[in-house]
Design a protein around this motif. Sequence first.
Motif, PDB file in Angstrom:
ATOM      1  N   THR A  10       0.841  -1.199   0.000  1.00 24.70           N
ATOM      2  CA  THR A  10       0.000   0.000   0.000  1.00 24.70           C
ATOM      3  C   THR A  10       0.873   1.245   0.000  1.00 24.70           C
ATOM      4  OG1 THR A  10      -0.106  -0.025   2.398  1.00 24.70           O
ATOM      5  CG2 THR A  10      -1.956  -1.022   1.231  1.00 24.70           C
ATOM      6  N   CYS A  11       0.345   2.300  -0.629  1.00 25.30           N
ATOM      7  CA  CYS A  11       1.055   3.580  -0.674  1.00 25.30           C
ATOM      8  C   CYS A  11       0.985   4.224   0.709  1.00 25.30           C
ATOM      9  CB  CYS A  11       0.405   4.470  -1.726  1.00 25.30           C
ATOM     10  SG  CYS A  11       0.939   6.183  -1.651  1.00 25.30           S
ATOM     11  N   LEU A  12       2.083   4.830   1.126  1.00 27.59           N
ATOM     12  CA  LEU A  12       2.190   5.481   2.423  1.00 27.59           C
ATOM     13  C   LEU A  12       1.164   6.600   2.594  1.00 27.59           C
ATOM     14  CD1 LEU A  12       4.532   4.636   4.282  1.00 27.59           C
ATOM     15  CD2 LEU A  12       5.824   6.571   3.427  1.00 27.59           C
ATOM     16  N   PHE A  13       0.750   7.199   1.490  1.00 27.61           N
ATOM     17  CA  PHE A  13      -0.090   8.397   1.595  1.00 27.61           C
ATOM     18  C   PHE A  13      -1.562   8.157   1.278  1.00 27.61           C
ATOM     19  CE2 PHE A  13       4.191   9.979   0.595  1.00 27.61           C
ATOM     20  CZ  PHE A  13       4.426  10.524   1.850  1.00 27.61           C
ATOM     21  N   CYS A  14      -1.843   7.368   0.233  1.00 31.77           N
ATOM     22  CA  CYS A  14      -3.252   7.217  -0.136  1.00 31.77           C
ATOM     23  C   CYS A  14      -3.786   5.828   0.190  1.00 31.77           C
ATOM     24  CB  CYS A  14      -3.439   7.551  -1.619  1.00 31.77           C
ATOM     25  SG  CYS A  14      -2.621   6.377  -2.702  1.00 31.77           S
ATOM     26  N   CYS A  15      -2.913   4.954   0.719  1.00 30.04           N
ATOM     27  CA  CYS A  15      -3.323   3.607   1.138  1.00 30.04           C
ATOM     28  C   CYS A  15      -3.864   2.743  -0.003  1.00 30.04           C
ATOM     29  CB  CYS A  15      -4.352   3.655   2.275  1.00 30.04           C
ATOM     30  SG  CYS A  15      -3.711   4.499   3.717  1.00 30.04           S
ATOM     31  N   VAL A  22       5.611   4.865  -2.164  1.00 26.33           N
ATOM     32  CA  VAL A  22       4.759   5.972  -2.610  1.00 26.33           C
ATOM     33  C   VAL A  22       4.265   5.607  -4.006  1.00 26.33           C
ATOM     34  CG1 VAL A  22       4.686   8.429  -3.194  1.00 26.33           C
ATOM     35  CG2 VAL A  22       6.086   7.663  -1.271  1.00 26.33           C
ATOM     36  N   CYS A  23       2.943   5.588  -4.195  1.00 23.00           N
ATOM     37  CA  CYS A  23       2.399   5.149  -5.490  1.00 23.00           C
ATOM     38  C   CYS A  23       2.685   6.198  -6.568  1.00 23.00           C
ATOM     39  CB  CYS A  23       0.894   4.897  -5.375  1.00 23.00           C
ATOM     40  SG  CYS A  23      -0.091   6.395  -5.353  1.00 23.00           S
ATOM     41  N   ARG A  24       2.510   5.815  -7.830  1.00 24.10           N
ATOM     42  CA  ARG A  24       2.888   6.740  -8.906  1.00 24.10           C
ATOM     43  C   ARG A  24       1.974   7.955  -8.956  1.00 24.10           C
ATOM     44  NH1 ARG A  24       0.385   4.790 -14.111  1.00 24.10           N
ATOM     45  NH2 ARG A  24      -0.930   3.045 -13.505  1.00 24.10           N
ATOM     46  N   TYR A  25       0.724   7.798  -8.464  1.00 29.01           N
ATOM     47  CA  TYR A  25      -0.192   8.945  -8.484  1.00 29.01           C
ATOM     48  C   TYR A  25       0.250   9.989  -7.451  1.00 29.01           C
ATOM     49  CZ  TYR A  25      -2.771   5.432 -11.009  1.00 29.01           C
ATOM     50  OH  TYR A  25      -3.108   4.474 -11.904  1.00 29.01           O
ATOM     51  N   CYS A  26       0.630   9.502  -6.247  1.00 30.97           N
ATOM     52  CA  CYS A  26       1.099  10.434  -5.217  1.00 30.97           C
ATOM     53  C   CYS A  26       2.436  11.055  -5.635  1.00 30.97           C
ATOM     54  CB  CYS A  26       1.225   9.724  -3.865  1.00 30.97           C
ATOM     55  SG  CYS A  26      -0.392   9.402  -3.127  1.00 30.97           S
ATOM     56  N   GLN A  27       3.274  10.256  -6.279  1.00 31.01           N
ATOM     57  CA  GLN A  27       4.553  10.805  -6.755  1.00 31.01           C
ATOM     58  C   GLN A  27       4.292  11.882  -7.818  1.00 31.01           C
ATOM     59  OE1 GLN A  27       7.674   7.983  -7.506  1.00 31.01           O
ATOM     60  NE2 GLN A  27       8.972   9.494  -8.502  1.00 31.01           N
TER      61      GLN A  27
HETATM   62 ZN   LIG Z   1      -0.504   7.073  -3.191  1.00 31.40          ZN
END
Ligand SMILES: [Zn+2]
Length: 224
Positions: A10-15, A22-27
């Motif tokens: 899971t992404c640290l920010f959006c789960c 960190v997922c590519r969308y958050c990046q």
């Molecule tokens: Zn994310």
Amino acid sequence: MLRRFLPNLTCLFCCQYSASAVCRYCQYDTVFFHHPDKPPNLLLRPEVARNIKHSAIDGLYAIGPYQWPLNQLILRLKSSRDMVPADILTKWFSQMLGDTPLPEILLPVPITYWRYYQRRYNQASELASLLGQRLNVPMHTQWAKRKSAKQQTGLNRQQRLQNLRQAYKVTQALPYRHIAIIDDVITTGCTVDVLARQLRQRHPRIKIDIWAMAVTLAPTSKRA
Ligand SMILES: [Zn+2]
């Protein structure tokens, strides 16, 4: 602890599901200073340099402005010994550097013994250690000392600056031509500039870069 060994799910920010921390969308939503048409040295960018004290500094390098998600990563790095934030920050920093000439040694900004005793942890040293491994540059932690500063209450600006100057002391000669001082965030630049000035007094020709994970921007210049 297990997080270091298991693949991230899971992404640290959006789960949301993500193979990296960190997922590519958050990046994609992250603001990076890196720009193909702009110099990586932030002192050459007036919108950043005008707010940062840099009387003895040659170069300032950072991933991006101190805002989401860099601020979250840095707060997490300070508050826990979780190495995932340090891993992401140092990876992004190394990528940002590109072919920027590397220093001969990495010098983390020191903290007081008391702070170290409380936390058993200096985030600048952790960052320097990981950056050193990624870029194959040694680090040196015993180059300067931080004393407990006197209370700033009741002091005017000049006295506060004097207080800060006395709080840091470069304790060793550094036989290098090019060094980088490592800190997590640069807000005013006062601390690193105090250290850089002392280095410059001892070694007038040394090249001094500051490597930080983020830089606080004045409200009028949010975008790099
Ligand atoms: Zn994310």
